[in-house]
Scaffold this active site. Structure first.
Site, PDB file in Angstrom:
ATOM      1  N   GLY A 280       0.833  -1.191   0.000  1.00 40.57           N
ATOM      2  CA  GLY A 280       0.000   0.000   0.000  1.00 40.57           C
ATOM      3  C   GLY A 280       0.867   1.240   0.000  1.00 40.57           C
ATOM      4  O   GLY A 280       0.638   2.185  -0.752  1.00 40.57           O
ATOM      5  N   MET A 282       5.027   2.818   1.830  1.00 36.18           N
ATOM      6  CA  MET A 282       6.227   2.570   2.632  1.00 36.18           C
ATOM      7  C   MET A 282       6.717   3.880   3.212  1.00 36.18           C
ATOM      8  O   MET A 282       6.825   4.879   2.506  1.00 36.18           O
ATOM      9  CB  MET A 282       7.319   1.916   1.783  1.00 36.18           C
ATOM     10  CG  MET A 282       8.588   1.595   2.550  1.00 36.18           C
ATOM     11  SD  MET A 282       8.287   0.354   3.841  1.00 36.18           S
ATOM     12  CE  MET A 282       9.665   0.717   4.932  1.00 36.18           C
ATOM     13  N   GLU A 283       7.073   3.838   4.492  1.00 40.18           N
ATOM     14  CA  GLU A 283       7.298   5.036   5.288  1.00 40.18           C
ATOM     15  C   GLU A 283       8.705   5.611   5.192  1.00 40.18           C
ATOM     16  O   GLU A 283       9.200   6.211   6.144  1.00 40.18           O
ATOM     17  CB  GLU A 283       6.999   4.731   6.762  1.00 40.18           C
ATOM     18  CG  GLU A 283       7.988   3.785   7.452  1.00 40.18           C
ATOM     19  CD  GLU A 283       7.623   2.321   7.390  1.00 40.18           C
ATOM     20  OE1 GLU A 283       8.158   1.528   8.181  1.00 40.18           O
ATOM     21  OE2 GLU A 283       6.777   1.966   6.547  1.00 40.18           O
ATOM     22  N   ASN A 284       9.384   5.490   4.080  1.00 41.85           N
ATOM     23  CA  ASN A 284      10.725   6.039   3.969  1.00 41.85           C
ATOM     24  C   ASN A 284      10.743   7.486   4.466  1.00 41.85           C
ATOM     25  O   ASN A 284       9.989   8.319   3.963  1.00 41.85           O
ATOM     26  CB  ASN A 284      11.180   6.019   2.510  1.00 41.85           C
ATOM     27  CG  ASN A 284      10.877   4.719   1.812  1.00 41.85           C
ATOM     28  OD1 ASN A 284      11.273   3.656   2.255  1.00 41.85           O
ATOM     29  ND2 ASN A 284      10.139   4.808   0.716  1.00 41.85           N
ATOM     30  N   HIS A 314      -1.161   6.801   8.375  1.00 43.58           N
ATOM     31  CA  HIS A 314      -0.431   5.618   8.845  1.00 43.58           C
ATOM     32  C   HIS A 314       1.070   5.805   8.581  1.00 43.58           C
ATOM     33  O   HIS A 314       1.900   5.620   9.484  1.00 43.58           O
ATOM     34  CB  HIS A 314      -0.970   4.384   8.121  1.00 43.58           C
ATOM     35  CG  HIS A 314      -0.231   3.115   8.378  1.00 43.58           C
ATOM     36  ND1 HIS A 314      -0.817   2.027   8.990  1.00 43.58           N
ATOM     37  CD2 HIS A 314       1.043   2.716   8.080  1.00 43.58           C
ATOM     38  CE1 HIS A 314       0.059   1.044   9.074  1.00 43.58           C
ATOM     39  NE2 HIS A 314       1.200   1.442   8.514  1.00 43.58           N
ATOM     40  N   GLU A 315       1.422   6.167   7.344  1.00 42.60           N
ATOM     41  CA  GLU A 315       2.836   6.322   7.011  1.00 42.60           C
ATOM     42  C   GLU A 315       3.456   7.488   7.760  1.00 42.60           C
ATOM     43  O   GLU A 315       4.625   7.431   8.163  1.00 42.60           O
ATOM     44  CB  GLU A 315       3.006   6.502   5.501  1.00 42.60           C
ATOM     45  CG  GLU A 315       2.441   5.383   4.650  1.00 42.60           C
ATOM     46  CD  GLU A 315       2.902   3.998   5.075  1.00 42.60           C
ATOM     47  OE1 GLU A 315       4.071   3.854   5.484  1.00 42.60           O
ATOM     48  OE2 GLU A 315       2.089   3.064   4.995  1.00 42.60           O
TER      49      GLU A 315
END
Length: 873
Positions: A280, A282-284, A314-315
Site C-alpha cells: 500500500g 512505505m514510510e521512507n 499511517h505512514e
C-alpha cells in the site's frame, strides 16, 4: 534466491561487535533509459558504496550484504581484495577487522521487475522510464552494500546520476542544484540522520511534481518549516488531486506534532505515487512511497478517499514510530506497524473530514485480524522471527490490525493522556535508537501509574499470547421479562486457550416507540475478568432488550456472539439499527459466525439481500459485497451456488436501479452487479452498458467500470480475445494492460488457464503487477463448470512449490504460492493432498510451509461452512 536469508542470531552477533559511522552511496542510473535488447548492461546500474564502521573486537570476522550480478572491486581498509574470494552472491566476507574500518565496494546491480530493490517501469503512454526503491525488510542490498538489519543505523549520503530530464528524490533534500555530466545530471543529497537501511529510498524519473509547504511554531519559539512534495507519473498528472493529499498531510502533521511533542526530524516530506508497487505504501523518511492506484483515474466512492487518507496518516505516524525509534529486530515489528495502524485511524477521526475511521477499522481491519488470528500459523503480536523469510511473512493481520486493536484496548486501560505522555517520553528517550517491547512498557508503567507488574501482566495477556476470544451475553429473565441475571461468557479456541481481561461496553438496544428504529437504551462499561464468566449486576433489573451488543463502541479485540433473541432481532431488523458503529459491529459479528460455520452461508446472504440496501456507510456496504462474494464462492453448499448467484445478481440490480443517481452507493451496486451477473439477461444488460445502448440514470460507465464489465463478460465466456484486446485501444496505459491481463486470464477455457500457468509458473519474465493480474484472472470463480477448469492444476501446484520458492524472489514466490493455492477446488481430496504435501515436506522452508498451512486451513474452513450450509436444507 538461495543463500540470501539472514538469521536473527547472525544479526545479533554482527550488531554485538559492529557499529556504523556512515554510508556514502553513489548510483549511476543513466542506463535505465537504454533498451535492454540494444545495449549491453542496460539491465544493470553502477553502485559504489563507502561504508565506515567500527569493530569492538579487532581481529574478528564479519560480513556485509549485497545482491548483485557483478562486483567489480572490494577494498577493505585500503587493501584491494579479489571479489571472487570474498563475494558469494549475497555476502561480502570481512576478515580480520580493525577497530575503525572503511569498506569500498563497486558493483553492477540489477534493475528489478518484481518491486524489490530498484524497480524499473516504462510507461506505455509516453515511453518514459520511472524508477523507485522498495527495501523492507531486506532489499537495500539489491542496490548498495549494507549491513541489512534494523539495529545498525547510520547516516546515509546519496549521490545519484540520472538522465538530464529526470527528477531525483531521496530521504534528504538535495544540497544545491544538480551538476551536469555526460548524458545526465548528478544530484548530491544531504546526509540523513541515523536511520536503518530498509527505510532509505531513491525515486527517479520524469515525475510530475506538485509542491506545497508546512509551517508550525514550536513550543520553544522556533519555526518548523517542512517543504512538501507530491509526485506521480506524468501521464497520470491529469488525475492527480495533490491539493487533497496536501490537506490531509498538513492535518496529520498538526496532529502528530501536537500529540507527540517531538518535531518532525527528517527535513522534507515528499510523497511519491509509483507504478507496480507491491505494498500500500512505505514510510521512507522524507520520501514516502505509495501505490499509484491511490491516484484515481475514474470515479471511486468516498471509502476510497477515506482509505487513502488513512494510509497517508499511517505512514506519517511511522516518522516517529519506526523511523525515529526503530525496533531492534523484526520480533518487535509491531512497535511500528501496530502503532501506525492505530494512529492512522485515531488521527483520521480527530482531524480530518473522514469521520468513519473507527467504523472502517471495526469492519475491515479487525476482520483481517480475526481471520489471521484463527489460522494455525497465528502468533503473538510480539512474534518469534527467526530470519528474514519469517519477517517477510509477518507483515500480516496480527502485526497490523490485531496490534492496533490491542492498542485501542490499551488506551481504554491506561487512559488517553497517559498513553500519549508515554509516547512522548519514548521518543525523547530513544530518539534515533532501537528498542524492544520492554522499553515501551517501561514508559507506560511510568505514565499510567499502574506500575511495571500491571503492564507486564497486560503484555503477557495481549501481546505475548495468540488467539482471539469470543464474548457471549447470557441473560436470565423472569416471567415479566425482567433481567434477573446477566453474565458475559468468554471462550477461547483449544489451540490458543488464553482467556484475557477485557475492557468492554455492553449496549442494550430496543425499538423506539415513535420511529420504530433500534436505539441504544442502556450502556455500561466494565472489566471482563480473565476467566470464563463475568457477572454484570449493573444490568440486572432492566427489561429484556431486543438486542445485546457485548462489545459496544468496539473497545476490545474479540469476536462478538449473540444470545438467541438478539440474533433473531438482527435477522429481522438489522437495517433498523440506528447507530452506525453498532451496525458495523453487528455485520462483522454475523460474518464471523458464517466463517466459523455457526451460521449457514445462505442465512448470511439472506440478511445481506434484505438489509445491505439500507446500509448508509459506503465502506461497510463494499465490505458486505466482498464478503457475500466469498460466501457464495466458498461457503455455500455447491448445489445451491447457481441459485444464489442469480439471487445476488437480482438483488444487486434492484438496488442499483433504486440507488441515488450518481452517488457512491449506485457505483458500489453497479460493481457488485457486474461481479454476480451470470444469466443471459444479466449479460445482455452488461453488453448494453458497455455499448451505451442501455443506461441507468446517473451511472457513468467510465474506463474503470468498463473493465469491470468486460471482466464479467470474459469470465462468462461472452467476450473473446479480440473483443477484450480492442478495449486496450481506448485505454493503452499500464492500468489498461494490467486489467486486460486479468480479463484474458479469466476466460473459461482450458487454453486461457494453461496460458496463465505457462506465464506465471513455467516462466519468470512477467513483472510483479502482471503476475498478480494473471493469478487474479485464473482464480475467477462463480458459474457452473468454471471450477473444473482450475481443478487440473491442483496436483501440479503441489509439485512445483519448492522449485518456485527456491528460484523466485520472495515477493513473487509469495504471490504464486498464496495466489495459486487451489482454493476453489473445495474437495476433501484437495485437503488430503495439502496434508500429504505438509507431511512429506516437513523440512521445507518454514515460510513456505506457513503459506501452505494457511491455504489448507482456509480450505478446511470452507468445507466446514459448506457442510453447515448443506444442513440448512
Amino acid at each position: 534466491m538461495p543463500g540470501t536469508n539472514l538469521t536473527r542470531d547472525e544479526a545479533r552477533e554482527r550488531a554485538r561487535i559492529l557499529s556504523v559511522d556512515s554510508y556514502e552511496v553513489e548510483l549511476d542510473l543513466r542506463s535505465a533509459v537504454l533498451p535492454v535488447a540494444e545495449a549491453e548492461g542496460a539491465g544493470r546500474f553502477r553502485s559504489r558504496t563507502v561504508l565506515r564502521f567500527r569493530c569492538s573486537e579487532p581481529g574478528a570476522d564479519s560480513f556485509a550484504d549485497l545482491l548483485a550480478p557483478e562486483v567489480r572491486s572490494v577494498v577493505l581498509n585500503g587493501t584491494a581484495v579479489d571479489p571472487e574470494q570474498v563475494f558469494d552472491g549475497s555476502r561480502i566476507a570481512l576478515p580480520g577487522l580493525a577497530e575503525s574500518n572503511e569498506l569500498v565496494v563497486e558493483a553492477f546491480c540489477a534493475y528489478s521487475r518484481t518491486g524489490e530493490g530498484l524497480h524499473r517501469f516504462t510507461d506505455p503512454v509516453d515511453g518514459e522510464t520511472y524508477l523507485y526503491t522498495q527495501y523492507e525488510p531486506a532489499d537495500a542490498r539489491r542496490v548498495f552494500t549494507t549491513f541489512e538489519q534494523p539495529d545498525l543505523k547510520a547516516p546515509f549520503s546519496f549521490t545519484v546520476t540520472a538522465p538530464a530530464h529526470w527528477q531525483v528524490f531521496s530521504n534528504s533534500p538535495a544540497g544545491g542544484d544538480p551538476v551536469a555530466v555526460e548524458s545526465g545530471l548528478t544530484w548530491q543529497f544531504a546526509p540523513t540522520p541515523r536511520i536503518s537501511s530498509y527505510i532509505t529510498a531513491v525515486v527517479a524519473g520524469p515525475y510530475h511534481v506538485a509542491r506545497d509547504h508546512y509551517t508550525r511554531l514550536l513550543p520553544d519559539g522556533r519555526r518548523l518549516e517542512i517543504p512538501l512534495g507530491a509526485l506521480c507519473r506524468a501521464s497520470l498528472a491529469q488525475y492527480f488531486d495533490s491539493d487533497e493529499i496536501f490537506t490531509v498531510t498538513k492535518q496529520g502533521l498538526d496532529f502528530f506534532h501536537q500529540e507527540f511533542d517531538y518535531p518532525y526530524p527528517f527535513g522534507t516530506y515528499d510523497q511519491a505515487f509509483v507504478p507496480e508497487y507491491n505494498l500500500g505504501a512505505m514510510e521512507n523518511p522524507g520520501l514516502v512511497t505509495f501505490r499509484e492506484e491511490y491516484v484515481f483515474r475514474s470515479k471511486v466512492t468516498e471509502a476510497a478517499y477515506e482509505g487513502r487518507a488513512n494510509v497517508i496518516l499511517h505512514e506519517m505516524a511511522h516518522m516517529w514510530f519506526g523511523n525515529l525509534v526503530t525496533m531492534q529486530w523484526w520480533d518487535d515489528l509491531w512497535l511500528k506497524e501496530s502503532f501506525a495502524d492505530f494512529m492512522g485511524a485515531f488521527a483520521q477521526v480527530e482531524v480530518t473530514k473522514y469521520q468513519a475511521g473507527w467504523i472502517t477499522f471495526a469492519n475491515r481491519r479487525k476482520t483481517w485480524a480475526y481471520r489471521q488470528d484463527q489460522l494455525p500459523t497465528t502468533h503473538p503480536v510480539t512474534a518469534d522471527i527467526r530470519d528474514l523469510e519469517d519477517a517477510k511473512l509477518n507483515f500480516d493481520g496480527i502485526t497490523y490490525a490485531k496490534g492496533a486493536a490491542v492498542l485501542k484496548q490499551l488506551v481504554a486501560y491506561v487512559g488517553r493522556d497517559a498513553f500519549f505522555e508515554g509516547a512522548r517520553r519514548y521518543f525523547k528517550r530513544h530518539a534515533f535508537g532501537n528498542t524492544t517491547l520492554a522499553d515501551l512498557l517501561a514508559v507506560l508503567a511510568e505514565t499510567s501509574g499502574r506500575g511495571g507488574e500491571a503492564m507486564a501482566a497486560w503484555s503477557r495477556a495481549w501481546l505475548e499470547t495468540a488467539g482471539v476470544n469470543a464474548l457471549t451475553p447470557q441473560l436470565v429473565t423472569d416471567s415479566t421479562g425482567t433481567v434477573t441475571a446477566f453474565t458475559v461468557l468468554q471462550e477461547a479456541a483449544v489451540e490458543t486457550p488464553t482467556l484475557r481481561p477485557h475492557r468492554i461496553a455492553v449496549g442494550l438496544f430496543d425499538r423506539d416507540p415513535v420511529s420504530g428504529a433500534l436505539v441504544r437504551t442502556h450502556k455500561v462499561e466494565l472489566d471482563v475478568t480473565a476467566g470464563a464468566r463475568t457477572e454484570v449486576p449493573e444490568l440486572v433489573g432492566l427489561p429484556r432488550p431486543a438486542l445485546v451488543l457485548v462489545n459496544d463502541e468496539d473497545l476490545t479485540y474479540c469476536k462478538i456472539r449473540f444470545d438467541e433473541a438478539s440474533l433473531a432481532t438482527l435477522r429481522e431488523s438489522l437495517g433498523e439499527l440506528e447507530d452506525r458503529l453498532a451496525r458495523a459491529l453487528s455485520w462483522s459479528a454475523l460474518w464471523n459466525l458464517t466463517r466459523d460455520g455457526l451460521m449457514p452461508a445462505r442465512d448470511y446472504l439472506e440478511i445481506v439481500l434484505r438489509f445491505a440496501g439500507r446500509e448508509s456507510d459506503i465502506g461497510v456496504l463494499q465490505s458486505l459485497h466482498q464478503q457475500a462474494r466469498t460466501a457464495l464462492d466458498l461457503y455455500v453448499t455447491p448445489g445451491a451456488r447457481d441459485e444464489w448467484s442469480a439471487r445476488l445478481a437480482e438483488g444487486a440490480l434492484r438496488e442499483l436501479r433504486a440507488a441515488e443517481p450518481g452517488g457512491d452507493h449506485q457505483l458500489a451496486w453497479a460493481r457488485f452487479f457486474a461481479q454476480t451477473a451470470g444469466s443471459e439477461s444479466d449479460l445482455q444488460l452488461v453488453r448494453g452498458l458497455l455499448a451505451g445502448t442501455a443506461r441507468i440514470d446517473g451511472l457513468d460507465v467510465d474506463q474503470e467500470l468498463r473493465w469491470t464489465l468486460l471482466h464479467t463478460l470474459a469470465a462468462a465466456g461472452a467476450a473473446d480475445e479480440a473483443a477484450l484486446t480492442a478495449e486496450l485501444a481506448r485505454d493503452d496505459t499500464a492500468s489498461g494492460k494490467r486489467l486486460l491481463t486479468v480479463c484474458l486470464a479469466a476466460r473459461p477455457t482450458p487454453e486461457a488457464k494453461a496460458a496463465v500457468w505457462r506465464e506465471v509458473v513455467d516462466s519468470d519474465q512477467l513483472p510483479n503487477a502482471l503476475v498478480e493480474a494473471q493469478i487474479t484472472g485464473f482464480q475467477s470463480a462463480a458459474g457452473t463448470g468454471r471450477r473444473e477448469l482450475v481443478a487440473p492444476y491442483a496436483e501440479p501446484y503441489f509439485e512445483v512449490l519448492e522449485k518456485v520458492w527456491s528460484e523466485r524472489s520472495i515477493e513473487i514466490a509469495l504471490r504464486i504460492v498464496s495466489g495459486l493455492f487451489p482454493r476453489l477446488v473445495t474437495t476433501e481430496a484437495t485437503l488430503e493432498r495439502a496434508d500429504l504435501w505438509l507431511r512429506e515436506h516437513a523440512a521445507a522452508a518454514p515460510a513456505l510451509r506457513r503459506l501452505v498451512l494457511e491455504g489448507r486451513d482456509d480450505l478446511a474452513r470452507a468445507l466446514r461452512a459448506q457442510r453447515r450450509d448443506a444442513a440448512r436444507g
